[in-house]
Design an enzyme around this catalytic site. Structure first.
Site, PDB file in Angstrom:
ATOM      1  N   CYS A   1      13.411  12.085   6.271  1.00  0.00           N
ATOM      2  CA  CYS A   1      13.503  11.670   7.675  1.00  0.00           C
ATOM      3  C   CYS A   1      14.892  11.933   8.216  1.00  0.00           C
ATOM      4  O   CYS A   1      15.080  12.081   9.416  1.00  0.00           O
ATOM      5  CB  CYS A   1      13.156  10.198   7.799  1.00  0.00           C
ATOM      6  SG  CYS A   1      14.076   9.173   6.662  1.00  0.00           S
TER       7      CYS A   1
ATOM      8  N   VAL B   1       1.603   6.716  13.683  1.00  0.00           N
ATOM      9  CA  VAL B   1       1.035   5.572  12.959  1.00  0.00           C
ATOM     10  C   VAL B   1       1.881   4.329  13.226  1.00  0.00           C
ATOM     11  O   VAL B   1       1.349   3.238  13.464  1.00  0.00           O
ATOM     12  CB  VAL B   1       0.945   5.875  11.440  1.00  0.00           C
ATOM     13  CG1 VAL B   1       0.467   4.642  10.677  1.00  0.00           C
ATOM     14  CG2 VAL B   1       0.011   7.053  11.183  1.00  0.00           C
ATOM     15  N   GLY B   2       3.202   4.490  13.247  1.00  0.00           N
ATOM     16  CA  GLY B   2       4.094   3.355  13.469  1.00  0.00           C
ATOM     17  C   GLY B   2       3.854   2.695  14.818  1.00  0.00           C
ATOM     18  O   GLY B   2       3.793   1.463  14.920  1.00  0.00           O
TER      19      GLY B   2
ATOM     20  N   GLN C   1       0.722  19.661   4.680  1.00  0.00           N
ATOM     21  CA  GLN C   1       2.121  19.722   5.107  1.00  0.00           C
ATOM     22  C   GLN C   1       2.606  21.178   5.124  1.00  0.00           C
ATOM     23  O   GLN C   1       3.323  21.593   6.037  1.00  0.00           O
ATOM     24  CB  GLN C   1       2.996  18.869   4.183  1.00  0.00           C
ATOM     25  CG  GLN C   1       4.436  18.744   4.635  1.00  0.00           C
ATOM     26  CD  GLN C   1       4.597  18.069   5.989  1.00  0.00           C
ATOM     27  OE1 GLN C   1       4.083  16.985   6.224  1.00  0.00           O
ATOM     28  NE2 GLN C   1       5.312  18.722   6.913  1.00  0.00           N
TER      29      GLN C   1
ATOM     30  N   GLU D   1      10.263   2.182  10.321  1.00  0.00           N
ATOM     31  CA  GLU D   1      11.195   3.309  10.172  1.00  0.00           C
ATOM     32  C   GLU D   1      10.363   4.574  10.289  1.00  0.00           C
ATOM     33  O   GLU D   1       9.399   4.757   9.524  1.00  0.00           O
ATOM     34  CB  GLU D   1      11.924   3.266   8.831  1.00  0.00           C
ATOM     35  CG  GLU D   1      13.019   2.219   8.766  1.00  0.00           C
ATOM     36  CD  GLU D   1      14.116   2.395   9.793  1.00  0.00           C
ATOM     37  OE1 GLU D   1      14.288   3.508  10.326  1.00  0.00           O
ATOM     38  OE2 GLU D   1      14.779   1.395  10.104  1.00  0.00           O
TER      39      GLU D   1
ATOM     40  N   GLU E   1       9.072  16.713  15.180  1.00  0.00           N
ATOM     41  CA  GLU E   1       9.444  16.680  13.766  1.00  0.00           C
ATOM     42  C   GLU E   1       8.514  17.601  12.971  1.00  0.00           C
ATOM     43  O   GLU E   1       7.298  17.477  13.052  1.00  0.00           O
ATOM     44  CB  GLU E   1       9.324  15.248  13.235  1.00  0.00           C
ATOM     45  CG  GLU E   1       9.814  15.126  11.799  1.00  0.00           C
ATOM     46  CD  GLU E   1       9.626  13.727  11.226  1.00  0.00           C
ATOM     47  OE1 GLU E   1       8.512  13.165  11.374  1.00  0.00           O
ATOM     48  OE2 GLU E   1      10.580  13.204  10.630  1.00  0.00           O
TER      49      GLU E   1
ATOM     50  N   GLY F   1       7.011   5.625   8.021  1.00  0.00           N
ATOM     51  CA  GLY F   1       6.084   6.749   8.136  1.00  0.00           C
ATOM     52  C   GLY F   1       6.256   7.429   9.474  1.00  0.00           C
ATOM     53  O   GLY F   1       7.348   7.401  10.059  1.00  0.00           O
ATOM     54  N   SER F   2       5.197   8.004   9.961  1.00  0.00           N
ATOM     55  CA  SER F   2       5.281   8.807  11.183  1.00  0.00           C
ATOM     56  C   SER F   2       5.300   7.923  12.428  1.00  0.00           C
ATOM     57  O   SER F   2       4.848   6.764  12.409  1.00  0.00           O
ATOM     58  CB  SER F   2       4.094   9.764  11.246  1.00  0.00           C
ATOM     59  OG  SER F   2       2.900   9.022  11.297  1.00  0.00           O
TER      60      SER F   2
ATOM     61  N   LYS G   1       0.855  -1.189   0.000  1.00  0.00           N
ATOM     62  CA  LYS G   1       0.000   0.000   0.000  1.00  0.00           C
ATOM     63  C   LYS G   1       0.892   1.241   0.000  1.00  0.00           C
ATOM     64  O   LYS G   1       1.535   1.558   0.998  1.00  0.00           O
ATOM     65  CB  LYS G   1      -0.905   0.040   1.243  1.00  0.00           C
ATOM     66  CG  LYS G   1      -1.946   1.141   1.120  1.00  0.00           C
ATOM     67  CD  LYS G   1      -2.347   1.771   2.435  1.00  0.00           C
ATOM     68  CE  LYS G   1      -1.621   3.029   2.785  1.00  0.00           C
ATOM     69  NZ  LYS G   1      -1.791   4.201   1.949  1.00  0.00           N
TER      70      LYS G   1
HETATM   71  P1  NAP Z   1       2.226   8.568   7.807  1.00  0.00           P
HETATM   72  O1  NAP Z   1       1.138   9.549   7.875  1.00  0.00           O
HETATM   73  O2  NAP Z   1       2.570   7.826   9.034  1.00  0.00           O
HETATM   74  O3  NAP Z   1       1.840   7.564   6.630  1.00  0.00           O
HETATM   75  C1  NAP Z   1       2.705   6.525   6.236  1.00  0.00           C
HETATM   76  C2  NAP Z   1       1.901   5.443   5.557  1.00  0.00           C
HETATM   77  O4  NAP Z   1       1.034   4.837   6.524  1.00  0.00           O
HETATM   78  C3  NAP Z   1       0.981   5.965   4.451  1.00  0.00           C
HETATM   79  O5  NAP Z   1       0.913   5.030   3.414  1.00  0.00           O
HETATM   80  C4  NAP Z   1      -0.341   6.090   5.180  1.00  0.00           C
HETATM   81  O6  NAP Z   1      -1.487   6.103   4.343  1.00  0.00           O
HETATM   82  C5  NAP Z   1      -0.306   4.849   6.042  1.00  0.00           C
HETATM   83  N1  NAP Z   1      -1.241   4.867   7.165  1.00  0.00           N
HETATM   84  C6  NAP Z   1      -1.833   5.932   7.749  1.00  0.00           C
HETATM   85  N2  NAP Z   1      -2.649   5.523   8.746  1.00  0.00           N
HETATM   86  C7  NAP Z   1      -2.567   4.178   8.793  1.00  0.00           C
HETATM   87  C8  NAP Z   1      -3.158   3.178   9.605  1.00  0.00           C
HETATM   88  N3  NAP Z   1      -4.011   3.484  10.591  1.00  0.00           N
HETATM   89  N4  NAP Z   1      -2.834   1.882   9.386  1.00  0.00           N
HETATM   90  C9  NAP Z   1      -1.970   1.562   8.423  1.00  0.00           C
HETATM   91  N5  NAP Z   1      -1.380   2.464   7.594  1.00  0.00           N
HETATM   92  C10 NAP Z   1      -1.654   3.755   7.797  1.00  0.00           C
HETATM   93  O7  NAP Z   1       3.595   9.252   7.296  1.00  0.00           O
HETATM   94  P2  NAP Z   1       3.786  10.216   6.028  1.00  0.00           P
HETATM   95  O8  NAP Z   1       3.221  11.544   6.361  1.00  0.00           O
HETATM   96  O9  NAP Z   1       3.349   9.524   4.793  1.00  0.00           O
HETATM   97  O10 NAP Z   1       5.382  10.298   5.961  1.00  0.00           O
HETATM   98  C11 NAP Z   1       6.139  11.187   6.712  1.00  0.00           C
HETATM   99  C12 NAP Z   1       6.779  10.473   7.892  1.00  0.00           C
HETATM  100  O11 NAP Z   1       7.558   9.377   7.436  1.00  0.00           O
HETATM  101  C13 NAP Z   1       7.740  11.358   8.650  1.00  0.00           C
HETATM  102  O12 NAP Z   1       7.559  11.160  10.026  1.00  0.00           O
HETATM  103  C14 NAP Z   1       9.093  10.862   8.213  1.00  0.00           C
HETATM  104  O13 NAP Z   1      10.147  11.129   9.105  1.00  0.00           O
HETATM  105  C15 NAP Z   1       8.837   9.416   8.055  1.00  0.00           C
HETATM  106  N6  NAP Z   1       9.847   8.777   7.218  1.00  0.00           N
HETATM  107  C16 NAP Z   1      10.757   7.950   7.814  1.00  0.00           C
HETATM  108  C17 NAP Z   1      11.756   7.354   7.057  1.00  0.00           C
HETATM  109  C18 NAP Z   1      12.754   6.421   7.696  1.00  0.00           C
HETATM  110  O14 NAP Z   1      13.298   5.584   6.989  1.00  0.00           O
HETATM  111  N7  NAP Z   1      13.017   6.536   8.984  1.00  0.00           N
HETATM  112  C19 NAP Z   1      11.825   7.599   5.691  1.00  0.00           C
HETATM  113  C20 NAP Z   1      10.878   8.449   5.118  1.00  0.00           C
HETATM  114  C21 NAP Z   1       9.890   9.025   5.886  1.00  0.00           C
HETATM  115  P3  NAP Z   1      -2.027   7.505   3.728  1.00  0.00           P
HETATM  116  O15 NAP Z   1      -1.158   7.797   2.590  1.00  0.00           O
HETATM  117  O16 NAP Z   1      -3.422   7.253   3.347  1.00  0.00           O
HETATM  118  O17 NAP Z   1      -1.909   8.521   4.832  1.00  0.00           O
END
Ligand code: NAP
Length: 479
Positions: free
Chosen positions: A282, A230-231, A329, A248, A381, A226-227, A173
């Site tokens: 990130c 959610v993680g 954002q 991550e 963040e 992701g965030s 997904k």
């Molecule tokens: P996010 O809001 O946590 O979303 C990440 C993914 O999770 C998206 O596909 C999202 O779907 C999905 N999601 C949301 N709610 C969910 C649920 N209840 N159950 C399962 N999946 C769900 O993060 P983002 O805004 O896309 O990305 C930014 C974040 O990613 C930042 O915190 C950044 O630091 C982090 N990041 C970390 C790394 C690393 O390797 N450490 C790399 C890149 C980014 P939707 O698209 O529908 O929201």
């Protein structure tokens, strides 16, 4: 009429419940295409297809897997300019950055094509005479992959490639905001010779498709980026169901600048890691921790360098920084500029929304000075082109401040002191540490990940990826 893009389930391209437009953040009038939203029934069908494909794929020859992954990597690299342009158009990083990311994705598939052939086990003596012991690695099963919007081709690649290399099946997904690159990658995978059902793409919202993917009894493991919010929730759900999970998440990465740093180098790497890719990495440095001897010169040099940064359409020539990826954002980024100032910080540069020739989410990169470690701007963040400066007395205080965060992804130090560089590499509480290099920008063949609130579970990328994507088996044989 924009092109319609469907889900890939069991080798079939299937329309979902409806379509949503994929909008270019540099130009809101530009619709890249319409992407379908999977239904709950389609998610279930994708998991069933992956389960059905698993017995044959998990026992398939390693040469077939290597050939397929190599073919995928070769096509991505051959089309890197086109895929990089699509990436920049949908996510907003500059075209050079987009092509760079597509290249990384291609190289990752090539690397894991080789890894198919390099998987080893161990034969060890038993403590009991006459018995042989073998330690081998086996595929995990069906992997659910959930990815964020900021690296729309590289992150899918660095999860899909090892999953397939080690014999797993995948239901992926992608982020709802940027389905274009994920769809293009799925289309390439669908023509690679990999059997139907081994790789499935379901597009849609996290709450609608992501949540049931995490909780589906047919999914053995979840790899999520992701965030933190959610993680953390996904980790709890996986714990209840005893699923393997790898997370991550975010960062609040420090960049330390010591008095003995090369000033020009320190400014360049700070600007690069704080603001390039619109700060939406990130691994971006959002806390610049500067010792007092170099502080006045550093502030002046940063101001001058930032005045020369060009913000604009991601696909335009000569641009340093593209738009923020979405309105929500952008609002978050701007709100942190206000929050910082309300807490007592001084806005040294940028921070305003820019009106350019196209209607897009453009923002002047913001730098806040006179900040302290307890301010929200230094603890949470932001995930945009917003950085702050913390002034410290010397190296010891800089190290304390660098580690004074709930996150632990990456950290950097700018110094000409071998003593301080060596000490910082050992004592910064992160997964990745850089000396005289930006915190953002890593190789594709070595482990990636953090500690504390940034990562959970085993490392991604390089051969360390096998920890998550395989299960160890110990076999005993009576001779
Ligand atoms: P996010 O809001 O946590 O979303 C990440 C993914 O999770 C998206 O596909 C999202 O779907 C999905 N999601 C949301 N709610 C969910 C649920 N209840 N159950 C399962 N999946 C769900 O993060 P983002 O805004 O896309 O990305 C930014 C974040 O990613 C930042 O915190 C950044 O630091 C982090 N990041 C970390 C790394 C690393 O390797 N450490 C790399 C890149 C980014 P939707 O698209 O529908 O929201």
């Amino acid at each position: 009429m924009t092109q319609k893009h469907d889900n890939l389930i069991g080798g079939q391209w299937l329309a979902g419940s409806n379509y949503t437009p994929n909008i270019n953040p540099s130009n809101l009038a530009d619709v890249i295409g319409d992407y379908t939203q999977a239904s709950a029934e389609q998610l279930d069908a994708a998991v069933q297809a992956a389960r059905a494909a698993f017995p044959a794929w998990s026992t398939s020859g390693i040469q077939a897997r290597a050939d397929a992954l190599d073919k995928i990597g070769t096509e991505i690299l051959a089309r890197r300019e086109e895929l990089g342009t699509l990436l920049s158009r949908e996510e907003g990083k500059t075209k050079a950055e987009g092509i760079g990311e597509a290249t990384r994705a291609g190289n990752i598939f090539k690397f894991f094509a080789g890894e198919c052939l390099r998987l080893t086990g161990e034969v060890v003596p038993s403590v009991r005479p006459g018995i042989g012991v073998e330690i081998t690695r086996e595929p995990v099963g069906v992997i659910g992959i959930i990815t964020p919007w900021n690296f729309p081709i590289a992150i899918p690649a660095w999860k899909i490639a090892p999953a397939l290399a080690y014999g797993n099946c995948v239901v992926m997904k992608p982020a709802d905001l940027v389905p274009g690159c994920a769809w293009a990658l799925a289309e390439i995978i669908s023509r690679s010779g990999i059997p139907a059902g081994v790789f499935n793409l379901v597009m849609g919202r996290g709450s609608v498709i992501g949540d049931p993917l995490v909780n589906h009894p047919g999914v053995d493991a979840i790899s999520f980026t992701g965030s933190q919010g959610v993680g953390s929730r996904i980790a709890q759900q996986c714990a209840v169901n005893l699923k393997k999970v790898q997370l991550e998440m975010g960062g609040k990465n420090p960049q330390v600048i010591l008095d003995d740093a090369d000033l020009a180098q320190a400014v360049e790497l700070s600007v690069q890691s704080a603001f390039f890719s619109t700060g939406q990495r990130c691994t971006a440095s959002s806390r610049l921790i500067v010792t007092e001897g170099i502080y006045p010169k550093f502030i002046e040099a940063m101001k001058a360098r930032m005045a020369g940064l060009k913000v604009g359409d991601a696909l335009a020539a000569g641009i340093d920084i593209g738009p923020v990826s979405s309105l929500s954002q952008l609002e978050q980024d701007m709100s942190y500029v206000d929050i910082g100032q309300a807490e007592g910080a001084v806005l040294l540069a940028g921070g305003e929304r820019l009106k350019l020739s196209t209607d897009g989410f453009f923002m002047a990169p913001a730098l806040l000075t006179d900040t302290t470690a307890d301010m929200r701007i230094n603890r949470e963040e932001v995930f945009g082109p917003v950085a702050s400066i913390i002034r410290v007395k010397g190296y010891e205080e800089a190290l304390l401040e660098a580690n004074n965060t709930p996150f632990g992804l990456a950290a950097g130090i700018a110094t000409t002191s071998l003593k301080h560089a060596t000490h910082f590499k050992r004592h910064s509480q992160v997964g990745m540490v850089m000396v005289n290099l930006p915190t953002a920008g890593v190789d594709y063949h070595v482990p990636f990940g953090g500690r504390k609130g940034s990562s959970y579970g085993s490392r991604e990328q390089g051969r360390y990826a096998q920890e998550f994507f395989t299960i160890v088996k110990t076999a005993y044989t009576l001779a």
